[in-house]
Motif scaffolding. Structure first.
Motif, mmCIF file in Angstrom:
data_model
loop_
_atom_site.group_PDB
_atom_site.id
_atom_site.type_symbol
_atom_site.label_atom_id
_atom_site.label_comp_id
_atom_site.label_asym_id
_atom_site.label_seq_id
_atom_site.Cartn_x
_atom_site.Cartn_y
_atom_site.Cartn_z
ATOM 1 N N VAL A 39 0.621 -4.024 5.525
ATOM 2 C CA VAL A 39 1.345 -4.390 4.316
ATOM 3 C C VAL A 39 1.802 -3.118 3.610
ATOM 4 C CG1 VAL A 39 0.080 -6.546 4.032
ATOM 5 C CG2 VAL A 39 -0.813 -4.455 3.002
ATOM 6 N N ASP A 40 2.720 -3.279 2.682
ATOM 7 C CA ASP A 40 3.155 -2.144 1.861
ATOM 8 C C ASP A 40 3.503 -2.656 0.481
ATOM 9 O OD1 ASP A 40 6.513 -2.151 1.776
ATOM 10 O OD2 ASP A 40 5.603 -3.235 3.453
ATOM 11 N N TYR A 41 3.078 -1.933 -0.531
ATOM 12 C CA TYR A 41 3.431 -2.264 -1.912
ATOM 13 C C TYR A 41 3.275 -1.005 -2.759
ATOM 14 C CZ TYR A 41 -1.622 -3.276 -1.554
ATOM 15 O OH TYR A 41 -2.955 -3.230 -1.261
ATOM 16 N N GLY A 42 4.048 -0.981 -3.845
ATOM 17 C CA GLY A 42 4.068 0.177 -4.720
ATOM 18 C C GLY A 42 5.422 0.317 -5.386
ATOM 19 N N TYR A 51 9.069 -2.372 -8.774
ATOM 20 C CA TYR A 51 8.019 -2.346 -7.764
ATOM 21 C C TYR A 51 8.428 -3.188 -6.564
ATOM 22 C CZ TYR A 51 5.147 -0.319 -11.434
ATOM 23 O OH TYR A 51 4.669 0.490 -12.428
ATOM 24 N N ASN A 52 7.898 -2.808 -5.417
ATOM 25 C CA ASN A 52 8.238 -3.435 -4.154
ATOM 26 C C ASN A 52 6.962 -3.924 -3.490
ATOM 27 O OD1 ASN A 52 8.806 -3.808 -1.338
ATOM 28 N ND2 ASN A 52 10.676 -2.629 -1.591
ATOM 29 N N CYS A 53 7.015 -5.105 -2.885
ATOM 30 C CA CYS A 53 5.871 -5.618 -2.135
ATOM 31 C C CYS A 53 6.368 -6.240 -0.838
ATOM 32 C CB CYS A 53 5.095 -6.641 -2.957
ATOM 33 S SG CYS A 53 3.643 -7.296 -2.098
ATOM 34 N N VAL A 56 9.386 -6.960 -6.764
ATOM 35 C CA VAL A 56 8.455 -7.854 -7.447
ATOM 36 C C VAL A 56 9.153 -8.448 -8.663
ATOM 37 C CG1 VAL A 56 6.278 -7.995 -8.703
ATOM 38 C CG2 VAL A 56 6.447 -6.571 -6.656
ATOM 39 N N ILE A 57 9.124 -9.769 -8.772
ATOM 40 C CA ILE A 57 9.715 -10.480 -9.906
ATOM 41 C C ILE A 57 8.634 -10.675 -10.968
ATOM 42 C CG2 ILE A 57 10.959 -12.527 -10.659
ATOM 43 C CD1 ILE A 57 12.487 -10.821 -8.650
ATOM 44 N N PRO A 94 1.116 -4.746 -11.225
ATOM 45 C CA PRO A 94 2.236 -5.687 -11.073
ATOM 46 C C PRO A 94 2.141 -6.602 -9.863
ATOM 47 C CG PRO A 94 2.879 -3.524 -10.279
ATOM 48 C CD PRO A 94 1.475 -3.379 -10.777
ATOM 49 N N PHE A 95 1.133 -6.430 -9.009
ATOM 50 C CA PHE A 95 1.097 -7.172 -7.742
ATOM 51 C C PHE A 95 0.120 -8.337 -7.738
ATOM 52 C CE2 PHE A 95 1.828 -2.615 -6.925
ATOM 53 C CZ PHE A 95 3.157 -2.684 -6.564
#
Length: 681
Positions: A249-252, A471-473, A478-479, A529-530
């Protein structure tokens, strides 16, 4: 080695052992009956309103005066070395064929190489408040491998049975698995063992036909709702599990910023997805993952120093411009229930009370509120990736300017809202919620719905229900559900009332800077935010009372060290106090060390209420010690002692003169002295 040499070696070893035992006994005296007396006194006076030392029997007081040699510098060293033990049990699940890796042996070696007795850190320190406390943390790590059969098969079967048939995330091949499918099994195993330690389950399960990750919400992913999948879960009890085969996975941050968990094999969470890593690389990744959990979850840094207050009051002040209040996304009852439900489970200490009050203010009746919003409004530009990159101009509120304006308008707000005097509470925290009529999203400092300060919490929302964050997940922006403020307010209250740091922040003394890492920002956490969870995991429930204890303990230790330095400056305790006061000082000091040692031991065993009792009880002994030295200092008299001038050192003064005379005589008689030499030539 000869027989005489062996005898000398044996004698030396015996001497060293006896010396060490004597030092240990002096550092931590064991007095018969003291534990029972303190335990009995705790039942009678649980709030420590009276001095426990005065109620001790004469025999115990006599034993407390046992120290014949009081070394002040050794006592400072003892106070500076007090360490909270952090027991951690790593359970390896599915590592049946790890003989080439020897994980049980090498993980301990790797962790020991990067860990030493480290001080507890504070993120929100200032020039007057350093970023390190006097208290240290010491890691106790145990690594075990669970049996090959049983748990591994059950977990693999549960994942296979609950995996969604289609991809749960747009632009991703990950299939969703409800976290509860694995967590129910892990929690059952955890409850059966009932360990007094933090437990990490590292899962190396059987490979699945499809790539998968864990979902933490029942909602389906859609263009208006981003479903952020992860590979870990933090339970309400003291356990954490990480599935190394899930993901990657990737998020940040989407475009720029710190704390990104990248996609691929470069992060420890993706250690099992690499086919090129060596044994050392794999061991380093697992050790790094454990060490990260220690710094962010098990012994996180304090957000701010916080002290014990018996009564806490939270004032919800809702500032809006509508007569009919839209309570969707702002359910005060849900926020209260989050804390009150956890109060008996460890968030609040014994005898500590938390109360909530609600107030409502309209913007039309509060010119100061309108001015505060106007003064703090700022604008910025940002780029978003839709079908292509688009440049947008947006507005936000500067939290520092808003905080300053609300602080100045506090009295006017209190009058308008009808807030009375709440002097009976130890700490009162206002929560200002600005419910604005703007149609466009409006955030605090661009990214936040709520921000915690030491003296207040500020939250904001507009009429816009959603906002695209930076932010991206797993390949998607990310909404942010901009009107839902319950979860951000819960996180802000944890920071302001108990100094609980967000799960993505820590303090690094090596960098002298706050580090950001979003690895642990998914799952059961009210921060970041996740995650969408309002519930508290063991991370927040342990950090809340422990932060209060560590801050109070740090204050006690610092004050005791100041006393000892004062003693050194005035020539020692015997010279300053005299015989009678010195006996009482020795008794009090041994009692103080006993209670501080008990407090540290109680924190290490997660018995936070006992630790609070010993810390509060030690305040009586510390006050008595301060009183002894104050009385002794008031009796000191200044005197002038005249010394006679020392006699003139005639020998030293005349020696150069004698040497000069000898050289002058030799120069005058040089012809007679060297006459025999000249005759030779």
């Amino acid at each position: 080695m000869s027989a005489s040499a062996r005898v000398w070696v044996a004698l030396l070893l015996t001497l060293l052992i006896s010396t060490k035992a004597a030092i240990t006994a002096a550092a931590a005296p064991s007095i018969y009956g003291l534990d029972a007396a303190i335990s009995q006194r705790r039942k009678v006076d649980p709030e420590v309103l009276n001095d426990t030392f005065l109620s001790l029997p004469a025999s115990i007081r006599k034993s407390l005066a046992h120290a014949a040699h009081f070394n002040t510098r050794d006592r400072i060293g003892f106070l500076s070395s007090l360490s909270v033990l952090l027991p951690i049990h790593v359970k390896l699940v599915g590592f049946e064929n790890d003989e080439p890796w020897q994980l049980q042996k090498h993980i301990n070696t790797y962790i020991s190489a990067i860990h030493s007795d480290s001080q507890v850190h504070v993120i929100g320190g200032s020039d007057a408040e350093p970023h390190d406390l006097m208290v240290r943390s010491k890691l106790s790590l145990e690594v075990t491998k669970l049996p090959a059969r049983g748990l591994t098969d059950r977990l693999s079967d549960a994942i296979r049975a609950n995996m969604e048939p289609s991809s749960a995330v747009m632009r991703s091949n990950l299939h969703s698995v409800p976290y509860a499918a694995v967590d129910d099994i892990i929690r059952s195993d955890m409850e059966s063992s009932s360990e007094a330690a933090y437990v990490i389950y590292l899962l190396n399960l059987k490979g699945q036909e499809k790539q998968y990750a864990y979902s933490y919400s029942a909602k389906d992913s859609s263009p208006g709702f981003s479903k952020c999948l992860g590979t870990l879960w933090m339970g309400r009890a003291r356990y954490l599990w990480v599935d190394l085969k899930a993901g990657p996975v990737d998020y940040g941050p989407a475009l720029s910023g710190e704390g990104l968990l990248p996609r691929g094999e470069f992060h420890p969470l993706a250690a099992m997805h690499s086919t090129t890593k060596t044994q050392k690389d794999f061991l380093a990744d697992l050790s790094s993952l454990i060490w990260s959990a220690v710094g962010f979850l098990f012994m996180p840094a304090l957000r701010i120093p916080v002290y014990y207050e018996p009564e806490l009051l939270v004032q919800f002040i809702h500032i809006h411009d509508e007569r009919e209040i839209d309570k969707r996304g702002l359910d005060w009852g849900a926020i209260e229930d989050t804390f009150l439900a956890e109060a008996s489970r460890g968030v609040l200490l014994d005898e500590q009370k938390l109360k909530f009050k609600k107030y409502s203010v309209q913007f039309s009746a509060c010119p100061a509120c309108v001015a505060a919003v106007f003064r703090s409004t700022r604008s910025f530009t940002s780029r978003f990736l839709f079908d292509n990159y688009t440049l947008l101009v947006s507005e936000y509120l500067d939290s520092k300017a808003l905080h300053q304006s609300l602080k100045q308008a506090h009295d006017d707000l209190a009058t308008i809202a009808g807030i009375g005097s709440d002097d009976n509470y130890g700490k009162t925290l206002p929560v200002y919620v600005l419910d604005l009529g703007h149609d466009r999203p409006l955030m605090l400092d661009r990214f936040h719905q709520a921000i915690a300060f030491r003296d207040m919490v500020v939250a904001v929302r507009s009429r816009s229900s959603q906002s695209v964050s930076d932010y991206n997940c797993n390949g998607r922006h990310v909404i942010t559900q901009a009107r839902n403020l319950e979860r951000p307010i819960v996180g802000a209250l944890l920071q302001s009332l108990w100094g609980v740091a967000p799960t993505h922040l820590t303090w690094s003394p090596r960098h002298n800077h706050t580090l950001v890492d979003y690895t642990w920002s998914v799952g059961q956490t009210p921060f970041g935010p996740f995650s969408e969870s309002m519930s508290l995991s063991f991370v927040q429930k342990d950090a809340a009372p422990r932060n209060i204890l560590l801050t109070t303990l740090n204050s006690t230790i610092s004050s005791a060290i100041d006393v000892l330095r004062y003693v050194i400056d005035h020539g020692g305790e015997k010279k300053l106090l005299g015989h009678k006061r010195h006996i009482e000082f020795t008794q009090r000091w041994n009692m103080l060390e006993y209670k501080l040692d008990k407090a540290v031991s109680a924190i290490s065993h997660f018995d936070f209420n006992s630790a609070l009792y010993f810390i509060r009880s030690s305040d009586h002994d510390l006050y008595a010690i301060h009183t002894l030295f104050y009385q002794a200092a008031s009796e000191l008299e200044a005197s002038l002692v005249c010394f006679k001038d020392p006699p003139l050192p005639w020998g030293v003064a005349l020696t150069p003169l004698g040497i000069c005379l000898v050289l002058l005589y030799a120069f005058r008689r040089r012809d007679q002295i060297f006459r025999s030499k000249r005759k030779q030539f």
